[in-house]
Design a protein around this motif. Sequence first.
Motif, PDB file in Angstrom:
ATOM      1  N   ILE A  22       0.841  -1.206   0.000  1.00 58.24           N
ATOM      2  CA  ILE A  22       0.000   0.000   0.000  1.00 58.24           C
ATOM      3  C   ILE A  22       0.877   1.257   0.000  1.00 58.24           C
ATOM      4  N   ALA A  23       1.904   1.257   0.838  1.00 60.45           N
ATOM      5  CA  ALA A  23       2.769   2.430   0.922  1.00 60.45           C
ATOM      6  C   ALA A  23       3.497   2.681  -0.389  1.00 60.45           C
ATOM      7  N   SER A  24       4.009   1.628  -1.025  1.00 54.63           N
ATOM      8  CA  SER A  24       4.719   1.823  -2.287  1.00 54.63           C
ATOM      9  C   SER A  24       3.768   2.213  -3.413  1.00 54.63           C
ATOM     10  N   ALA A  25       2.517   1.723  -3.355  1.00 51.09           N
ATOM     11  CA  ALA A  25       1.529   2.125  -4.358  1.00 51.09           C
ATOM     12  C   ALA A  25       1.209   3.611  -4.249  1.00 51.09           C
ATOM     13  N   LEU A  26       1.176   4.126  -3.030  1.00 53.01           N
ATOM     14  CA  LEU A  26       0.915   5.551  -2.823  1.00 53.01           C
ATOM     15  C   LEU A  26       2.138   6.411  -3.129  1.00 53.01           C
ATOM     16  N   ALA A  27       3.321   5.821  -2.983  1.00 49.59           N
ATOM     17  CA  ALA A  27       4.555   6.611  -3.110  1.00 49.59           C
ATOM     18  C   ALA A  27       4.769   7.119  -4.535  1.00 49.59           C
ATOM     19  N   GLY A  28       4.422   6.272  -5.552  1.00 48.72           N
ATOM     20  CA  GLY A  28       4.617   6.710  -6.940  1.00 48.72           C
ATOM     21  C   GLY A  28       3.808   7.947  -7.287  1.00 48.72           C
ATOM     22  N   PRO A  29       2.480   7.926  -7.082  1.00 48.85           N
ATOM     23  CA  PRO A  29       1.695   9.147  -7.342  1.00 48.85           C
ATOM     24  C   PRO A  29       2.120  10.324  -6.472  1.00 48.85           C
ATOM     25  N   ALA A  30       2.511  10.048  -5.222  1.00 47.15           N
ATOM     26  CA  ALA A  30       2.961  11.138  -4.356  1.00 47.15           C
ATOM     27  C   ALA A  30       4.215  11.796  -4.920  1.00 47.15           C
ATOM     28  N   PHE A  31       5.104  10.990  -5.467  1.00 56.93           N
ATOM     29  CA  PHE A  31       6.321  11.535  -6.068  1.00 56.93           C
ATOM     30  C   PHE A  31       5.981  12.402  -7.275  1.00 56.93           C
ATOM     31  N   ASP A  32       5.002  11.977  -8.063  1.00 61.01           N
ATOM     32  CA  ASP A  32       4.593  12.759  -9.238  1.00 61.01           C
ATOM     33  C   ASP A  32       3.988  14.100  -8.844  1.00 61.01           C
ATOM     34  N   HIS A  33       3.164  14.102  -7.785  1.00 62.61           N
ATOM     35  CA  HIS A  33       2.426  15.319  -7.421  1.00 62.61           C
ATOM     36  C   HIS A  33       3.189  16.244  -6.479  1.00 62.61           C
ATOM     37  N   TRP A  34       3.899  15.662  -5.520  1.00 67.01           N
ATOM     38  CA  TRP A  34       4.541  16.488  -4.485  1.00 67.01           C
ATOM     39  C   TRP A  34       6.045  16.262  -4.377  1.00 67.01           C
ATOM     40  N   GLY A  35       6.589  15.433  -5.255  1.00 64.70           N
ATOM     41  CA  GLY A  35       8.028  15.211  -5.225  1.00 64.70           C
ATOM     42  C   GLY A  35       8.450  14.356  -4.041  1.00 64.70           C
ATOM     43  N   TRP A  36       9.715  14.445  -3.715  1.00 68.78           N
ATOM     44  CA  TRP A  36      10.299  13.630  -2.645  1.00 68.78           C
ATOM     45  C   TRP A  36       9.686  13.955  -1.284  1.00 68.78           C
ATOM     46  N   ASN A  37       9.244  15.181  -1.084  1.00 65.09           N
ATOM     47  CA  ASN A  37       8.608  15.548   0.184  1.00 65.09           C
ATOM     48  C   ASN A  37       7.345  14.712   0.431  1.00 65.09           C
ATOM     49  N   GLY A  38       6.581  14.455  -0.627  1.00 63.61           N
ATOM     50  CA  GLY A  38       5.387  13.644  -0.485  1.00 63.61           C
ATOM     51  C   GLY A  38       5.711  12.212  -0.088  1.00 63.61           C
ATOM     52  N   VAL A  39       6.772  11.663  -0.654  1.00 60.58           N
ATOM     53  CA  VAL A  39       7.200  10.304  -0.302  1.00 60.58           C
ATOM     54  C   VAL A  39       7.613  10.238   1.171  1.00 60.58           C
ATOM     55  N   CYS A  40       8.363  11.224   1.621  1.00 59.16           N
ATOM     56  CA  CYS A  40       8.797  11.254   3.019  1.00 59.16           C
ATOM     57  C   CYS A  40       7.609  11.382   3.972  1.00 59.16           C
ATOM     58  N   ALA A  41       6.584  12.112   3.560  1.00 54.57           N
ATOM     59  CA  ALA A  41       5.388  12.252   4.395  1.00 54.57           C
ATOM     60  C   ALA A  41       4.684  10.904   4.552  1.00 54.57           C
ATOM     61  N   ILE A  42       4.609  10.123   3.466  1.00 53.16           N
ATOM     62  CA  ILE A  42       4.005   8.793   3.549  1.00 53.16           C
ATOM     63  C   ILE A  42       4.816   7.896   4.477  1.00 53.16           C
ATOM     64  N   ALA A  43       6.137   7.939   4.365  1.00 55.90           N
ATOM     65  CA  ALA A  43       6.990   7.120   5.231  1.00 55.90           C
ATOM     66  C   ALA A  43       6.799   7.486   6.701  1.00 55.90           C
ATOM     67  N   ALA A  44       6.710   8.779   6.985  1.00 57.32           N
ATOM     68  CA  ALA A  44       6.507   9.219   8.369  1.00 57.32           C
ATOM     69  C   ALA A  44       5.150   8.748   8.886  1.00 57.32           C
ATOM     70  N   ALA A  45       4.112   8.869   8.046  1.00 56.40           N
ATOM     71  CA  ALA A  45       2.771   8.447   8.468  1.00 56.40           C
ATOM     72  C   ALA A  45       2.744   6.956   8.768  1.00 56.40           C
ATOM     73  N   TRP A  46       3.383   6.150   7.930  1.00 58.43           N
ATOM     74  CA  TRP A  46       3.387   4.693   8.154  1.00 58.43           C
ATOM     75  C   TRP A  46       4.145   4.331   9.426  1.00 58.43           C
ATOM     76  N   THR A  47       5.213   5.041   9.710  1.00 57.44           N
ATOM     77  CA  THR A  47       5.966   4.774  10.936  1.00 57.44           C
ATOM     78  C   THR A  47       5.102   5.016  12.165  1.00 57.44           C
ATOM     79  N   VAL A  48       4.369   6.126  12.166  1.00 54.25           N
ATOM     80  CA  VAL A  48       3.492   6.450  13.304  1.00 54.25           C
ATOM     81  C   VAL A  48       2.356   5.441  13.412  1.00 54.25           C
TER      82      VAL A  48
END
Length: 420
Positions: free
Chosen positions: A379-405
């Motif tokens: 699920i996280a990797s599926a979200l990471a691709g579109p996040a990278f397209d829309h918000w760049g690397w910052n969006g990917v890092c936000a997903i990683a932080a959310a999953w950690t919490v």
Amino acid sequence: MPTPAPDATTRPAPTADPADPAADVSAARPARTPRPAVLLSVIALCTAVTAANIYLAAPLLSLIAEDFGATPSAAGWIASIAQLGYAIGLLVFAPLGDTADRRRLVGALSTVAGVALVAAAFAPGLPALAAAVLVACAATVVPQLLVPLVAERAPADRRGRHVAAVVSGLFTGIVAARVLGSLAGQAYGWRAVFLGGAALTVAVGLLTAVMLPAETRPRGRSNPLRNIAGLPKLLASSADLRAACLRQGGLFGAWSALWTTLALLLTADAPFHLSTGTAGLFGLFGLVSTAVAPISGGLIDRFGAHRVVTSGYVLAAASLPLFWLGGRQLWALCAGAVLIHAGLMAAQVANQTRALGATSKPAAANTAYVVAAFFGGSIASALAGPAFDHWGWNGVCAIAAAWTVIGWVGGALGGRTARA
């Protein structure tokens, strides 16, 4: 953590040094099986080769996208499909380890995975490639048949070290998939990488099937649908298992989001503009996992799984600001990669040790645990691709932080009655 006594019907009488993880595995046929060290080495090699199949596509996404005339984010779904296929295979095949002949399973699944990888190499487009990768990864669940085999025969006070020995092979395969796959892909094309993976999978899988000891426990028929239906009840019965599943699902999801899209960041025109082969060398930081695994196993046996999981989460959380800064600074990406691999491996060994000892059905418990981890990762990797397209690397890092919490809080709530 209290560990249930091993099932007497599944464990041969020990005839060798109980301190040797492979000695118990081979004790059933001492006259016909290879030396314990050789057998354990083959098990680790098989784990590495088969686990690598799940990550073959990740470092090749830009090459695949270019070949099919697709966008990088469209090709990025292949990495998610691989993890989803692995999770499906775990649900269907891994529980059979409690009832079926694992030698036949290892041989059959390795052959199916090899054929599917060949089909992937000749895929005419992304849909066909996704279908072939799905089948290949569903059949490449061999590591999760071998881990319980070793763990259920290990002495209780050494189980962490024995699990760590096999898990080290798994993460070594992940590193090899990224580093060697990217280099071979740049030199010979991505299709050649899939063909090479197919040959290795069949050869090593069949070798392992031949060398595994005979089963001494009574075998019976296993209904995959019944196995799947029984997993919720198994999870409900064990707080330790629930906590391990939720914690690792969160941490593996964070790692997957970052690692799936890292090649896209490194090969983009700005700020780094690295070649596919050079970007793949970044996977060498995954060797930190191989070094941390045996240390983690010893710490688990000495201090308990909960403390090691907590330490792993602290390391992973500390890596997130570095990954965010790494969107502009290469040194920060390197430092973040070291920390997250160390944290992921420490938590992986601790959580898996906890899951394997949580019930009297180690293969089913291991299935629930690994499915939870890969479900979170897919699920996280599926979200990471579109996040990278829309918000760049910052969006990917936000997903990683959310999953950690989510993983940490979910593990605390789901395993409220668990004890380390």
